[in-house]
Design an enzyme around this catalytic site. Sequence first.
Site: not given
Ligand code: GLN
Length: 499
Positions: A77, A154, A178
């Site tokens: 990532k 994400s 994410s």
């Molecule tokens: N969807 C969550 C957010 O928008 C989690 C994102 C994540 O785990 N990095 O913050």
Amino acid sequence: MSWHEKSLSDLSRALLAKEISSVELTQYFLGRMAKAKGLNAYLDVQEDFSLRDASLADQKIAKGEAGPLTGIPIAHKDVFVTKDWKSTAASKMLENYLSPFDARVVELLGGNGAGMVCLGKTNMDEFAMGSSNENSAYGPALNPWNTNYVSGGSSGGSAVAVAAGLAPIATGTDTGGSIRQPAAFCGITGIKPTYGIVSRYGMIAYASSLDQAGPMGKSAKDCALILNAMAGHDPRDSTSLHKDRVDYQSLIGQNWSATSDLPLHGLRIGVPEEYFSQGLQEEVRHSVQEALKKLEDLGATCISVSLPKTKLSIPVYYVLAPAEASSNLSRYDGVRYGYRAKEYKDLNQMYERSRSEGLGPEVKRRILIGTYVLSQGYYDAYYLQAQKIRRIIAEDFQAAFTQCDVLMGPVAPQAAWQVGGKSQDPVEMYLEDIYTLSPNLAGLPAMSVPCGISKQGLPIGLQIIGNYFSEAKMLQIADQYQQNSSWHQLAPPSSGVQI
Ligand code: GLN
């Protein structure tokens, strides 16, 4: 079976038996990646560096110095910094940024560690803020099951890479879902370990008290193998835990109870009633319930439990995560890192313009919220209050774990939605995180396992939440489920993208 369909242990066996070299295997994946560019899974690919690492791996194999992962390709990532590949966190702010060092995770898995070969850096929501990958400054990674649908966020790029056979395995990070949510949306397996097990050194920070890295792969078995190489104490991360080495593969293939032939006999699964309440899509409910039935057939017992503060996880998370983000992202000031505005009158205008032009709308929104909840006069009402409820959420889990060994429910209220479907309404998007946020707030391990396909042909994920340090057991349960089901083996149709 093609190379991209093989498990990590099969790939390792083939490499050691010289059925294929690491260079050939790397070329194979680079070839698939080039054909599937339309999925936008990768943000940076540097074939020369990948092939250099592959040839070093081949030398190790030839000398008999190979470990179980040597020569196997992996995608990282783009939140992990890398010396050879750009590290952008999918932000314009870090466009073309090259790190002087590798993140600990990259180091552990790479040439001087496990000997894996980096295929490139995967797409994500900007600074890991999002649930659909649409917040990437470089366009969304598309769902290979249907490219009109989001891949989740994400870590969407990593999920797409594994699901579409553009990498045998990938790394992700999970601050509020994410790893789990894109894994569910793309039909792969992913685990977010207990907070502190994997080093955050060199992981571009979003919300430091919640961020945790983990593997995203085709099966629980593959994830266990990688977690073995990723985990461990790191003195350069002050929140890294001092723990004895754990073999996350040690329970794979074993029965839950030694006295029964049923693989999961004696396992108590807590099913939180709040995870099946209003808002859960019918098909998701159905698939998750079918998975629970399957686990009961394997010997487990389901018990209804309650996590009464589940609903509060959204307001609590969306106060705390932006608060930490506003502080973490203050380093992007146009001076020390990345983007600087071309024109400005004075220092203040330089800061202002660099941040206005370099950061995307969702990142700015969160910086504003975070700065607000931390400001004098509001700190007690928002930030402190959220911290207190965070503790209560963690206590809810401990109460539930007095009755059961693991918790199970859906990963998300629905399968993937159409690209653009929720991007106009941030709150609607935040609500999609309802089932994934609380394990992060409590620091607990949680994983996503494919358990069904929606009528539209999109994958559905089962969430397994464990108590602290129960990763090996969670992987054992997920593996038993995968030995007795085939959802994780389904591959997406090529849906408009030629591979
Ligand atoms: N969807 C969550 C957010 O928008 C989690 C994102 C994540 O785990 N990095 O913050």
